[in-house]
Enzyme design. Structure first.
Site, short mmCIF file in Angstrom:
data_model
loop_
_atom_site.label_atom_id
_atom_site.label_comp_id
_atom_site.label_asym_id
_atom_site.label_seq_id
_atom_site.Cartn_x
_atom_site.Cartn_y
_atom_site.Cartn_z
N GLU A 65 -6.38 -1.17 -4.68
CA GLU A 65 -6.81 0.21 -4.43
C GLU A 65 -6.39 1.15 -5.56
O GLU A 65 -5.29 1.02 -6.11
CB GLU A 65 -6.19 0.72 -3.12
CG GLU A 65 -6.57 2.16 -2.78
CD GLU A 65 -5.99 2.63 -1.44
OE1 GLU A 65 -4.95 2.11 -1.02
OE2 GLU A 65 -6.60 3.53 -0.84
N ASP A 107 0.86 -1.19 0.00
CA ASP A 107 0.00 0.00 0.00
C ASP A 107 0.90 1.24 0.00
O ASP A 107 1.74 1.39 0.89
CB ASP A 107 -0.90 -0.04 1.26
CG ASP A 107 -2.05 0.96 1.18
OD1 ASP A 107 -2.02 1.86 0.32
OD2 ASP A 107 -2.98 0.83 2.01
N HIS A 125 -7.68 10.33 5.27
CA HIS A 125 -8.94 9.61 5.50
C HIS A 125 -10.08 10.59 5.75
O HIS A 125 -10.68 10.63 6.81
CB HIS A 125 -8.81 8.63 6.68
CG HIS A 125 -8.10 7.39 6.31
ND1 HIS A 125 -7.20 6.76 7.13
CD2 HIS A 125 -8.12 6.65 5.18
CE1 HIS A 125 -6.70 5.69 6.52
NE2 HIS A 125 -7.26 5.61 5.33
CO CO Z 1 -6.34 4.12 1.19
#
Ligand code: CO
Length: 294
Positions: free
Chosen positions: A279, A84, A163
């Site tokens: 993602e 990630d 986020h």
């Molecule tokens: Co993310």
């Protein structure tokens, strides 16, 4: 969003995708996990951007937020590996992830999260219900015989905010909130387990949650370094380049006491199921653009 901001999101997305492709190639049996992460972060910096959060490699039942310390000797063997990577340019973030199955036994698990991401992107447009995106993800993953991880979700990507709202669910929440014009990340997780993660183990990923002053000289220096991340997540190993592990530990304890250190412990699948992830970041406007493409 002005033209310059959009341009920065596009650049950050492209660099995030390049770094992800580069890192994915480095994931091989017997190579060092730490080495791959260091190389990925060096790559991001060589492309004139900064990591938006520490590059992360989460394996097997760990879904996210695993980051080795700088004395970690962990090597790849036969795990399901998720990489990630986040990149930012002046706070405009590109966030993307992929998974690799080193065992060769779980190709379908990798495919399930990849196909779920594709299906989700297909329904994305201004005004679509967020639950529709979640449904596309859930339907795809369950069609492969796996579960989506329900308590992990995609998210908005605001300036220096990894986020932000909205929450993009990985299942059909049936609620009526809709997608607006914004930058988002969609991240389906597929698992052989129950589809729930819980925090487990010691955190090595953190974020600063406000400003307070400290007295001790080296703690002040460490805090100054942390403030340079502008509220974005960081990891211990970034600080132990310039400070001793004992100093960093001491500083973290102080910041915790001042309640300005947010911790992100590793997220582990409840039934120890294997987890895969895919993602992309998207610019949602009259047109939808996948930002994290090379
Ligand atoms: Co993310």
């Amino acid at each position: 969003m002005d033209a310059e901001t959009i341009e920065n999101y596009k650049k950050a997305g492209k660099i995030a995708a390049e770094a992800l492709a580069y890192g994915k190639e480095l994931i091989r049996k017997d190579s060092s996990v730490l080495d791959v992460l260091n190389k990925v972060e060096e790559k991001i910096i060589s492309l004139d951007a900064l990591p938006a959060f520490p590059a992360q490699i989460s394996m097997n039942e760990i879904a996210a937020h695993f980051c080795p310390e700088d004395d970690d000797s962990l090597v790849f063997s036969d795990q399901v590996v998720s990489l990630d990577i986040g990149v930012h340019i002046d706070g405009c973030i590109g966030d993307n992830a992929c998974s690799v199955d080193l065992s060769g036994n779980n190709p379908e698990l990798i495919k399930a999260s990849e196909e779920a991401l594709k299906a989700a992107i297909e329904v994305v447009k201004v005004g679509v219900k967020l639950s529709e995106i979640g449904k596309a993800i859930e339907d795809t993953i369950t069609s492969f015989g796996f579960q989506p991880v329900r308590n992990l979700s995609g998210h908005g990507l605001d300036l220096y905010n990894i986020h932000s709202s909205p929450t993009i669910p990985n299942f059909n929440t049936k609620d009526n909130a809709v997608l607006e014009k914004q930058v988002i990340a969609i991240e389906p997780f597929a698992t052989t387990g129950a589809g729930l993660i819980q925090e487990h183990g010691e955190p090595s990923v953190f974020a600063l949650m406000g400003r307070k002053s400290v007295r001790v000289g080296f703690v002040r220096d460490i805090l100054k370094k942390i403030e340079s991340y502008n509220g974005l997540p960081f990891t211990t190993r970034w600080l132990t380049k310039d400070f001793s592990a004992a100093q960093v530990r001491f500083a973290f304890n102080q910041l915790k006491q001042l309640q300005i250190l947010h911790e992100y412990p590793p997220l582990v699948e409840k039934n120890n199921g294997l987890v895969s992830q895919a993602e992309h970041s998207l610019l949602v406007d009259d047109e939808v653009i996948v930002l994290t493409k090379v």
